[in-house]
Design an enzyme around this catalytic site. Structure first.
Site, PDB file in Angstrom:
ATOM      1  N   ASP A   1       0.274   5.092   0.386  1.00  0.00           N
ATOM      2  CA  ASP A   1      -0.557   6.380   1.548  1.00  0.00           C
ATOM      3  C   ASP A   1      -0.832   7.246   1.176  1.00  0.00           C
ATOM      4  O   ASP A   1       0.251   8.231   1.393  1.00  0.00           O
ATOM      5  CB  ASP A   1      -0.910   6.109   2.698  1.00  0.00           C
ATOM      6  CG  ASP A   1      -1.588   4.272   3.010  1.00  0.00           C
ATOM      7  OD1 ASP A   1      -1.954   4.874   2.245  1.00  0.00           O
ATOM      8  OD2 ASP A   1      -1.291   4.433   4.051  1.00  0.00           O
TER       9      ASP A   1
ATOM     10  N   GLU B   1      -2.762  10.838   2.844  1.00  0.00           N
ATOM     11  CA  GLU B   1      -3.682  10.738   3.788  1.00  0.00           C
ATOM     12  C   GLU B   1      -4.426  12.384   3.700  1.00  0.00           C
ATOM     13  O   GLU B   1      -3.478  13.226   5.020  1.00  0.00           O
ATOM     14  CB  GLU B   1      -4.040   9.857   5.416  1.00  0.00           C
ATOM     15  CG  GLU B   1      -4.603   7.917   4.964  1.00  0.00           C
ATOM     16  CD  GLU B   1      -4.477   7.120   6.152  1.00  0.00           C
ATOM     17  OE1 GLU B   1      -4.447   8.394   6.675  1.00  0.00           O
ATOM     18  OE2 GLU B   1      -4.994   5.965   6.176  1.00  0.00           O
TER      19      GLU B   1
ATOM     20  N   GLU C   1       0.463  -1.078  -0.401  1.00  0.00           N
ATOM     21  CA  GLU C   1       0.191   0.184  -0.023  1.00  0.00           C
ATOM     22  C   GLU C   1       0.820   1.139   0.026  1.00  0.00           C
ATOM     23  O   GLU C   1       1.919   1.247   0.893  1.00  0.00           O
ATOM     24  CB  GLU C   1      -1.778  -0.186   1.052  1.00  0.00           C
ATOM     25  CG  GLU C   1      -2.142   1.241   1.287  1.00  0.00           C
ATOM     26  CD  GLU C   1      -2.825   0.910   3.006  1.00  0.00           C
ATOM     27  OE1 GLU C   1      -2.889  -0.551   2.948  1.00  0.00           O
ATOM     28  OE2 GLU C   1      -2.807   2.648   2.879  1.00  0.00           O
TER      29      GLU C   1
END
Ligand SMILES: *[C@@H]1O[C@H](CO)[C@@H](O)[C@H](O)[C@H]1NC(C)=O
Ligand SMILES: *[C@@H]1O[C@H](CO)[C@@H](O)[C@H](O)[C@H]1NC(C)=O
Ligand SMILES: *[C@@H]1O[C@H](CO)[C@@H](O)[C@H](O)[C@H]1NC(C)=O
Ligand SMILES: *[C@@H]1O[C@H](CO)[C@@H](O)[C@H](O)[C@H]1NC(C)=O
Length: 292
Positions: free
Chosen positions: A105, A107, A103
Site C-alpha cells: 500500500d 495511502e 497487499e
C-alpha cells in the site's frame, strides 16, 4: 512423450505466458477498469489523463488493472487533491483477491488547506498486515504530478517516490516472516471518504461544500509478470530469468540507500518498528533483521 518432457514443455508454455510483460507507458483506458462508481472517473488525452472524484461520503471511485501479476513494477503519476482535502484518502496499492490476502500500500491522507499530507505505507502477507510506516512528503504533492512506484521482486518490496526509495520490506520468509510470493495481485487506485479517522485522527472532518475532491493521474507504467492463477505461473514469475530478478535488483544501490536514509531521517512520522508500546515490548521479528 515422457513425463519429464511434458513437464519441461509445460514450464516453457508457462514461461512464455509469464514473459508477456505489461505495457510500458500504456494508457489507463487500455490497461484498467473502473470498478467502483464509474461516473466519477473521467478519461481524456486518449486515456493518458484520468481524474477520480470523491463526490459524497458514499461515492468515491476505484480503478483496477485488467491484468493480475506476480512481481514487477507498477508506477503512475498522481497529483493529489488540492486545497482542503481533510477526511479524504487517495490510495495506490496492489492486492490479491480472497482470503489471507497479500497487499502493498501507498495511502495518501488529506489535510486542511496548507497542512501537510501524510504518506502511509503498509504491507500484508498471508492476510497479516500492521507493518505501517508513514512519511511527510518533502514537496507539495498537490501542486504537481509525482511518480509513485511499487517495486516487488522475490528479494524485497520497495516504495519509490520520484525514483527515491522511501521504504524497503525485505523477504525474510526463510526466517518465518510472511512475504508475498505466490498470490497474483491487481494494482488499484481509489479515492474515498474517511473523515472518521484520516485527518488528525478524525478530529478534522471533510468540508463537503468543497466536493468534488479530485485526484489527477497521468500515465501508467506496468512492467509485470502477468499471472492470473498461482498454479499456472507463480514458478515462472519466480524464475531467475525475469528482469526484476537480476542480482543487482536484490538490494538498493549505495546512492539509493543514502537517499532512503535521508528521507527516513527527515520525514518519517511513524514506524511500527519504533513503537515498542504497541507490542508490549515484544517487537515483530523482522524489526531486528536486516532490511537493506
Ligand atoms: C453521509 O452523508 C449523509 C448526508 O449528508 C448523512 O446523512 C450521513 O449520516 C453521512 N454518513 C456518514 C457515514 O457519515
Ligand atoms: C516512474 O519512474 C520510473 C523510474 O524510477 C520509470 O521507470 C517509470 O516509467 C515512471 N513512471 C511513469 C508512469 O512515468
Ligand atoms: C495534518 O496536519 C496536522 C497539523 O500540521 C498534522 O499534525 C497531521 O499529521 C497532518 N496529516 C493528517 C493526515 O492528519
Ligand atoms: C503486556 O505485558 C505485561 C507484563 O508481561 C502483561 O501482564 C500484559 O498482559 C501484556 N499485555 C498485552 C496486551 O500483551
Amino acid at each position: 512423450m515422457g513425463s519429464s518432457m511434458r513437464t519441461s514443455l509445460l514450464a516453457v508454455v508457462a514461461l512464455v505466458a509469464a514473459l508477456e510483460l505489461g505495457l510500458v507507458g500504456a494508457n489507463f483506458q487500455d490497461t484498467c477498469d473502473i470498478t467502483w462508481e464509474p461516473q466519477n472517473a473521467k478519461f481524456d488525452e486518449g486515456g493518458n489523463h484520468l481524474t477520480l472524484s470523491l463526490v459524497s461520503n458514499s461515492s468515491g471511485c476505484m480503478l483496477r488493472t485488467k491484468k493480475q501479476f506476480i512481481f514487477g513494477s507498477v508506477s503512475t503519476l498522481i497529483k493529489l487533491v488540492k486545497g482542503n482535502s481533510a477526511g479524504t484518502v487517495t490510495t495506490y496499492y496492489t492486492s490479491s483477491i480472497g482470503d489471507n490476502h497479500d497487499e502493498i500500500d501507498f495511502e495518501f491522507l488529506g489535510n486542511q488547506t496548507g497542512q501537510p499530507y501524510t504518506f502511509h505505507t503498509n504491507v500484508f502477507a498471508d492476510g497479516v498486515g500492521q507493518k505501517e510506516m508513514q512519511f511527510r512528503p518533502w514537496f507539495d504533492p498537490t501542486a504537481d504530478f509525482h511518480n509513485y512506484t511499487i517495486f516487488w521482486n522475490p528479494c524485497m518490496i520497495v516504495w519509490f517516490v520520484d525514483s527515491i526509495p522511501i521504504r524497503v520490506f525485505r523477504n525474510h520468509a526463510a526466517e518465518g516472516v510472511p512475504f508475498p510470493t505466490r498470490r497474483p495481485m491487481y494494482a488499484f487506485s481509489s479515492i474515498w471518504a474517511a473523515e472518521d479517522w484520516a485527518t488528525q485522527g478524525g478530529r478534522v472532518k471533510t468540508d463537503w461544500s468543497k466536493a468534488p475532491f479530485v485526484a489527477e493521474y497521468r500515465s501508467i507504467d506496468l512492467r509485470i509478470c502477468e499471472c492470473s492463477s498461482a498454479a499456472g505461473c507463480s514458478d515462472a514469475c519466480a524464475g531467475s530469468g525475469n528482469w526484476y530478478a537480476a542480482p543487482e535488483l536484490c538490494k538498493l544501490t549505495d546512492s539509493e540507500l543514502h537517499q532512503m536514509q535521508s528521507v527516513q531521517l527527515g520525514y518519517t512520522i511513524y514506524d511500527y518498528c519504533a513503537d515498542p508500546e504497541r507490542y508490549n515490548g515484544t517487537m515483530p521479528p523482522e524489526c531486528s533483521m536486516p532490511q537493506y
